[in-house]
Every structure is written in structure tokens, then in C-alpha cells.
Design a protein around this motif. Structure first.
Motif, short mmCIF file in Angstrom:
data_model
loop_
_atom_site.label_atom_id
_atom_site.label_comp_id
_atom_site.label_asym_id
_atom_site.label_seq_id
_atom_site.Cartn_x
_atom_site.Cartn_y
_atom_site.Cartn_z
N VAL A 74 0.83 -1.20 0.00
CA VAL A 74 0.00 0.00 0.00
C VAL A 74 0.87 1.26 0.00
O VAL A 74 0.50 2.28 -0.57
CB VAL A 74 -0.93 0.01 1.23
N PHE A 75 2.06 1.15 0.60
CA PHE A 75 2.89 2.34 0.74
C PHE A 75 3.86 2.55 -0.42
O PHE A 75 4.73 3.41 -0.35
CB PHE A 75 3.63 2.30 2.09
N GLU A 76 3.70 1.78 -1.48
CA GLU A 76 4.49 2.06 -2.68
C GLU A 76 4.02 3.38 -3.27
O GLU A 76 2.84 3.71 -3.23
CB GLU A 76 4.32 0.93 -3.70
N PRO A 77 4.99 4.15 -3.87
CA PRO A 77 4.66 5.51 -4.35
C PRO A 77 3.42 5.56 -5.24
O PRO A 77 2.58 6.45 -5.08
CB PRO A 77 5.90 5.91 -5.15
N ILE A 78 3.28 4.59 -6.13
CA ILE A 78 2.18 4.62 -7.09
C ILE A 78 0.83 4.60 -6.37
O ILE A 78 -0.10 5.30 -6.74
CB ILE A 78 2.33 3.48 -8.11
N TYR A 79 0.76 3.81 -5.29
CA TYR A 79 -0.52 3.72 -4.59
C TYR A 79 -0.73 4.91 -3.66
O TYR A 79 -1.86 5.36 -3.46
CB TYR A 79 -0.60 2.40 -3.82
N LEU A 80 0.39 5.41 -3.10
CA LEU A 80 0.27 6.61 -2.26
C LEU A 80 -0.28 7.77 -3.09
O LEU A 80 -1.08 8.57 -2.62
CB LEU A 80 1.63 6.99 -1.67
N LYS A 81 0.17 7.81 -4.35
CA LYS A 81 -0.31 8.86 -5.25
C LYS A 81 -1.82 8.78 -5.41
O LYS A 81 -2.52 9.80 -5.38
CB LYS A 81 0.38 8.64 -6.61
N VAL A 82 -2.32 7.55 -5.58
CA VAL A 82 -3.77 7.37 -5.73
C VAL A 82 -4.49 7.81 -4.46
O VAL A 82 -5.50 8.52 -4.52
CB VAL A 82 -4.09 5.89 -6.05
N ILE A 83 -3.95 7.42 -3.30
CA ILE A 83 -4.58 7.80 -2.03
C ILE A 83 -4.57 9.31 -1.89
O ILE A 83 -5.58 9.93 -1.54
CB ILE A 83 -3.84 7.13 -0.84
N PHE A 84 -3.42 9.92 -2.21
CA PHE A 84 -3.31 11.37 -2.09
C PHE A 84 -4.33 12.07 -2.98
O PHE A 84 -5.02 12.99 -2.57
CB PHE A 84 -1.89 11.83 -2.45
N ARG A 85 -4.46 11.58 -4.22
CA ARG A 85 -5.41 12.21 -5.12
C ARG A 85 -6.84 12.11 -4.59
O ARG A 85 -7.61 13.06 -4.65
CB ARG A 85 -5.32 11.59 -6.51
N SER A 86 -7.18 10.93 -4.05
CA SER A 86 -8.53 10.76 -3.50
C SER A 86 -8.81 11.79 -2.41
O SER A 86 -9.87 12.40 -2.39
CB SER A 86 -8.67 9.37 -2.88
N PHE A 87 -7.82 11.97 -1.52
CA PHE A 87 -8.04 12.91 -0.43
C PHE A 87 -8.10 14.34 -0.96
O PHE A 87 -8.93 15.13 -0.51
CB PHE A 87 -6.95 12.76 0.64
N ALA A 88 -7.23 14.67 -1.91
CA ALA A 88 -7.23 16.04 -2.44
C ALA A 88 -8.58 16.36 -3.07
O ALA A 88 -9.19 17.40 -2.76
CB ALA A 88 -6.10 16.18 -3.48
N LEU A 89 -9.08 15.46 -3.93
CA LEU A 89 -10.36 15.73 -4.58
C LEU A 89 -11.49 15.80 -3.56
O LEU A 89 -12.40 16.63 -3.66
CB LEU A 89 -10.68 14.65 -5.63
N GLY A 128 -13.99 9.46 -16.67
CA GLY A 128 -13.59 8.61 -17.79
C GLY A 128 -12.50 7.62 -17.41
O GLY A 128 -11.66 7.27 -18.22
N GLY A 129 -12.51 7.17 -16.16
CA GLY A 129 -11.54 6.17 -15.73
C GLY A 129 -10.11 6.68 -15.72
O GLY A 129 -9.17 5.92 -15.59
N GLN A 130 -9.92 7.98 -15.88
CA GLN A 130 -8.55 8.49 -15.93
C GLN A 130 -8.10 9.07 -14.60
O GLN A 130 -6.97 9.49 -14.45
CB GLN A 130 -8.43 9.58 -17.00
N TYR A 131 -9.02 9.14 -13.66
CA TYR A 131 -8.66 9.68 -12.36
C TYR A 131 -8.87 8.61 -11.33
O TYR A 131 -9.86 8.57 -10.62
CB TYR A 131 -9.50 10.93 -12.05
N MET A 132 -7.95 7.67 -11.30
CA MET A 132 -8.13 6.53 -10.42
C MET A 132 -8.08 6.98 -8.96
O MET A 132 -7.11 7.57 -8.52
CB MET A 132 -7.07 5.49 -10.69
N LEU A 133 -9.16 6.70 -8.25
CA LEU A 133 -9.21 7.01 -6.83
C LEU A 133 -9.07 5.71 -6.04
O LEU A 133 -9.15 4.62 -6.62
CB LEU A 133 -10.54 7.69 -6.48
N ILE A 134 -8.93 5.86 -4.74
CA ILE A 134 -8.69 4.65 -3.94
C ILE A 134 -9.87 3.70 -4.04
O ILE A 134 -9.72 2.48 -4.04
CB ILE A 134 -8.34 5.01 -2.48
#
Lengths: 274, 346
Positions: A48-63, A220-226
């Protein structure tokens, strides 16, 4: 003692639909069954703490934060209007506000897709008025719009119910003591409405951070959220361990956020925040 | 204490009983549970089967092979007939999730063209009966794309940035990139998959979509889209400006077949249903309604000549020399999953 048995169905309900699923999520996160029996593993949690997944988590929280702010800024005045004493036909307005929620959430989100399309209804109206057209479908703007639209009532209603219960005499007292309307608002009304604001924020933020339908349809599936990531683990990849770990971490972060928020609320009592 | 336990048990039993009553729905007819893709049957066919055999059909839908697999694997639903694709049949066979089908009970199987028998995922025709087949290709709008479309390359042409709809499906979209690179769409090589990932990240599609691609292309919302062949037939019917091609680098050819999962409690009726679906008039109705290619010899002859003779919809075996069938990749799925996550979170 006699009353106790009345709670049994609820206890059973919670056991079946909350406690057992939680235990399962926990189990799938930490244990895997291989050829040589069940063994403990932290591999999923670490992933879960790999950068790619952290990015997804961060984006979810930001939005979700952005949407919550929009909901608050739009919803608070709305709640004040609904709660104001001079308002005629209040009940009618509240019904109008709630009616869209009777319709299925998915159908309403789908409707936005048709509204926002390049040749959609909004653009056709804009074209007929010879105004420039918009193309925001399949962008993060559309995702935020979808969240704000869907979750706004959850912000307005709790604030409204707190505002409408504020004792008028307190506000009158503030006015008698010479506070101008702005001062009355910030020193009296807003602090008193904080419990409503808080539950509004929680009720908007939670579904916004976990949604996967809105980002899928309007982004459009381009903003992958958690939410999408978790769905993908369960429905496509079949990696229940990783999916459960993501859910577990998400729950922990949410619990932490809510914990901090309710703590600040206690400190704020009496309104010394302003 | 003891009393409370008893009470909980009574309440629990009542709940279960209630569910049971709701679940039965009253009628005493035999029940057949069918699990199919959304929008993948002429629904009047189900009514006809119910009438002819005096049974109730409980018809449920799925959107992806994986979703269907998980439900059957969990074993809680008692599906009698399901319609998975090739690679998923392999996976289900490996995990012993399928009943053998007795072809003696499926006399209409004789109508299936030999080309669709003994396929790699079921070499002895023991477990599956073909329902539909098709390809993945590009559909484009002739008013928006002037140049000839014959290659996957056009999906990376900057001219069409933000005008392309891709499939919101890991394997299908990664397959497009792999094919463009000249690799197999069943690649297990991490190096090849990384290249595919870079390619997909570089691409500028409008969106990754599911079934809504049909409405979007019909409504002129995009210039190009990656779609399944049968959906293309439907779209073209609604919007004559659309054209479908199978790119020259090759593509995915797939077969959806009827199977009887081990969850079935009425194998006899399941076989009757499969036979019914293979009956000429029924197979024709389905093929005509949903637009996908039928494996049924006589039905092909009943369909409009211009459809059946079009190599885009009914490619001959020779037209598909460099096209491939998906193979089950369970062991490397996690790589596909990571790549897909990276592509979609740029």
C-alpha cells in the motif's frame, strides 16, 4: 433487563454486517493461505505504501477535500436561507431540495454525463445562445462537480437542522449589545452551528473519498481514486489481500481524521476559534 | 444467559425463514439460473424457453469475466448456465469449477460450424458450447477521420488526441499496446509489458469507458474507439457514419461459450437450455438482436448477406493469421494490475 432483548436484532445485524466483515478485512490483510497452510504476512500492507498507490490515495483525499470545501461554501448560505424565519414555504423548498435524492445516485451521475458531453444539452444551449461551449467531461473538474452535486444535501441538511434550532433570543441579545450582523454571525451563529458543520463535513468527506462511480463515469476512468483501486483488486485482479489492506489503511486514515476533527471541536466550544 | 442464546437463535431462525420465503417467490415451477453478460441476448428468447419448458428462468447479468468468476468461485449463487470467454473457461477448468456437458443431450450442437469446435480452451468439446465470437477492433467516424484506418498506430496520432475512447479493461487495453508493438497479447515478459505501459501513458485518449462507448460513438462524441465487433454492428446500425476495422497488426479474437458451473443444481435443465439456445430460430434471434458473430452454420445463412460476407464482422480464418485468443494469465495478473494502475493514475 427486560428491554435488552429488543436490542438483539440490532446486535445480530451489526455482528453480521459490520463486525464479521471487519474481521474478514483484517484477516485477508494479514494472512494468506498457501500450499503449506495459513501464514502471517505484512507484504500486502507494505505494498500500500508504494509511491504509485500513495499517489492514488493522495489524489482521493485532495479531490475529496476540494469537494467538501465547495459543499461547505455553497451549502452554508443555502442552509441559512432555509433556516431564516422570513422564509415562506420553507417545507416546500426543503422537499424540492430533497426530491432529487429519491432518485438513484447512479442514474443522476449518468445524467450528468449526458449533460456535459461535447454535443450535450448544456453545450447545445450555449451554442444556441452563441456562447463559448465547455468541455469538462472526463476531467477532474467533472469529478468534483459530480461529488459536489451528489453530496451537497448531506452538507446542507445537518447545518440547517442546527441553525433552525438556535435560540433566537441569543442572537437578539448579541444585537442588543451592539454587534453588527457580521460580528453576530462570526461570534454567535457560526460557532453555535459548528456541530452541524462538522457532521456535514464528515457526511460529505467520507463518501467523497471512497467513491468509485463518480470518478469512473465523469472522470472517464482516468482519475483513479482509492475506491477504484479497491474495486479493481476485488473485481478484476482477484487480489483480496491487497484490496483488504487498502480498505484497512483507508479506514485507519479516516478514523484518524475524524478523531482529530472531533478533538478540535471540543477545544472550539464557546467559539474561541474566532 | 441461556435464555438469551435461545432467543437469538429463534430470531435468527425467523430471519432465515423469512429470507427463504422471499427467495422462493411462491411458484412451484422448476428454476433455471442463467448468468450472462449485459445486453447479450434477445430477452424474448428467455420468455419462450419459460413457456416451452414450463419453468422459471432467473436471469442475472455480469459486466466482466472476472466478476462472473468471483461469484461462481464463491459458490453462494446457484447458477446453472454461465457464458464466460475463452481464457476464463481455462481458468475455471483449472480450478475444477465446471461440469462436463453431455453432448448427447444437445442435439442442436450439430449446427455449430466445425471451425468453432475443438478450440484450444476446450480441445475435446467436453465443457463448453459456443455462443458467440468476435474480435476487438477500431470503430471510427468517417466524417471525423479522413485517412484510411488500418493500424493501431492511429490511436497514438496527435491529430486525434482527446478524441479516442479506450476500453476500461486491463487486458484489452494492454493488448492493444502489445499488438501495436508487435508482441503477443499474452505476453508474460516484464520488459514487453513495461514498453506497453509507456505507450499507454503516452497516449492521449478522451476516456476509458465501458458499455457507454456505444452511446458516445453514436452521438458523435469521439472520432475513434476500441470496441468489440458485435457492438460495432449495433453502432453502425444507429449511425451510418461509423466504420469498423480489424487492424493489420492483428488483434484479439474471442469466443464466448455456454458452460455449466459446478454451482448448478439442475444440470439436466441446464443442458436443455443450452440446446434451446443452439436451436436455429433461437440462435438467429440472438445473433440478429445483439449483432455479434454466430458460430452457427445455418444461422449465418439466414443473416443479411452483406454482414456475413464482411471480413470485419465474419473474418475468415486466413484474415486472422496474426490475431490471438487470450490465454489465462493468472500467475502474472499482478503485473498487469500494477501497469494498469500506473497508466490510469497519471
Amino acid at each position: 433487563m427486560k428491554r435488552k432483548f429488543l436490542t438483539t436484532p440490532y446486535m445480530l445485524w451489526m455482528l453480521i454486517f459490520t463486525i464479521i466483515p471487519l474481521i474478514l478485512v483484517f484477516y485477508f490483510s494479514f494472512f494468506e493461505s498457501g500450499p503449506d497452510g495459513i501464514k502471517f504476512t505484512t507484504e500486502y500492507i507494505e505494498r500500500v505504501f508504494e509511491p504509485i498507490y500513495l499517489k492514488v490515495i493522495f489524489r482521493s483525499f485532495a479531490l475529496a477535500v476540494i469537494s467538501t470545501i465547495f459543499c461547505l461554501v455553497l451549502g452554508y448560505p443555502m442552509a441559512m436561507i432555509l433556516a431564516s424565519r422570513e422564509l415562506k414555504r420553507r417545507d416546500f423548498l426543503i422537499v424540492l431540495f430533497v426530491v432529487p435524492m429519491w432518485m438513484n445516485f447512479l442514474a443522476r451521475t449518468y445524467a450528468w454525463m449526458t449533460l456535459l458531453e461535447n454535443n450535450g444539452i448544456i453545450n447545445q444551449i450555449l451554442m444556441a445562445l452563441s456562447l463559448p461551449t465547455i468541455s469538462i467531461l472526463y476531467t477532474d473538474k467533472a469529478v468534483i462537480l459530480g461529488m459536489v452535486y451528489n453530496f451537497l444535501p448531506f452538507m446542507v441538511l445537518p447545518i440547517y437542522s442546527v441553525l433552525s434550532k438556535i435560540d433566537r433570543s441569543i442572537i437578539e441579545a448579541a444585537e442588543d449589545l451592539g454587534a453588527n450582523p457580521l460580528r453576530t454571525f462570526f461570534k454567535v451563529i457560526f460557532p453555535l452551528s459548528l456541530p452541524g458543520v462538522l457532521s456535514g463535513i464528515i457526511m460529505v468527506f467520507m463518501p467523497a473519498v471512497t467513491t468509485f462511480v463518480i470518478s469512473r463515469l465523469l472522470g472517464g476512468g482516468q482519475y483513479m481514486l482509492i475506491g477504484n483501486l479497491i474495486e479493481q483488486q476485488f473485481l478484476t485482479t482477484g487480489d483480496w489481500g491487497f484490496g483488504s489492506s487498502l480498505s484497512l489503511i483507508l479506514m485507519l486514515i479516516l478514523l484518524l481524521t475524524m478523531g482529530i476533527m472531533s478533538k478540535t471541536d471540543k477545544d472550539r466550544e464557546g467559539g474561541r476559534f474566532f | 444467559m441461556k435464555k438469551r442464546v435461545v432467543r437469538s437463535l429463534v430470531i435468527g431462525a425467523l430471519l432465515v425463514g423469512l429470507l427463504g420465503i422471499v427467495g422462493c417467490g411462491g411458484s412451484g415451477k422448476e428454476k433455471l439460473y442463467v448468468y450472462n453478460w449485459g445486453d447479450y441476448i434477445d430477452e424474448s428468447v428467455i420468455k419462450e424457453f419459460e413457456k416451452e419448458y414450463d419453468v422459471d428462468v432467473i436471469y442475472e447479468l455480469f459486466a466482466t469475466n472476472e466478476e462472473m468468476y468471483l461469484k461462481i468461485k464463491a459458490g453462494t449463487a446457484k447458477y446453472d448456465v454461465a457464458i464466460p470467454s475463452d481464457y476464463m473457461i481455462t481458468k475455471m477448468l483449472n480450478e475444477d469449477l465446471l461440469h462436463k456437458i453431455d453432448l448427447n443431450n444437445i442435439p442442436n450442437y450439430a449446427g455449430i460450424d466445425d471451425r468453432f469446435k475443438n478450440l484450444s480452451f476446450d480441445p475435446n468439446n467436453e465443457f463448453s458450447v459456443p455462443y458467440m465470437w468476435g474480435t476487438v477492433g477500431i470503430i471510427y467516424n468517417k466524417t471525423m477521420v479522413q485517412e484510411p484506418v488500418d493500424s493501431w498506430d492511429i490511436l497514438w496520432d496527435d491529430k486525434y488526441a482527446k478524441q479516442i475512447l479506450m476500453l476500461d479493461s486491463q487486458r484489452d487495453s494492454i493488448a492493444v499496446a502489445l499488438k501495436k508493438l508487435g508482441y503477443s497479447l499474452n505476453s508474460r515478459s516484464e520488459k514487453e509489458l513495461e514498453e506497453a505501459k509507456e505507450l499507454l501513458i503516452k497516449q492521449k485518449p478522451l476516456a476509458y469507458v465501458g458499455d457507454e462507448v456505444k452511446d458516445k460513438m453514436i452521438g458523435n462524441e469521439a472520432a475513434l474507439a476500441v470496441v468489440w465487433s458485435g457492438d460495432a454492428v449495433y453502432m453502425k446500425r444507429e449511425n451510418p457514419d461509423l466504420e469498423y476495422v480489424i487492424p493489420k497488426e492483428g488483434s484479439n479474437i474471442w469466443y464466448d461459450s455456454m458452460v455449466i458451473p459446478k454451482t448448478s443444481q439442475n444440470k439436466e435443465l441446464a443442458e436443455k437450455f443450452i440446446d434451446f439456445m443452439c436451436r436455429e430460430d433461437i440462435a438467429y434471434k440472438n445473433a440478429d438482436y445483439i449483432g455479434y458473430s454466430t458460430p452457427h452454420r445455418e444461422v449465418m445463412e439466414m443473416l443479411p448477406q452483406e454482414l456475413v460476407s464482411d471480413p470485419a464482422y465474419y473474418p475468415a480464418e486466413g484474415d486472422l493469421a496474426n490475431s490471438e485468443v487470450f490465454i489465462d494469465l493468472t500467475d502474472v495478473l499482478s503485473i498487469y494490475d500494477r501497469i494498469w494502475t500506473e497508466v490510469k493514475s497519471q
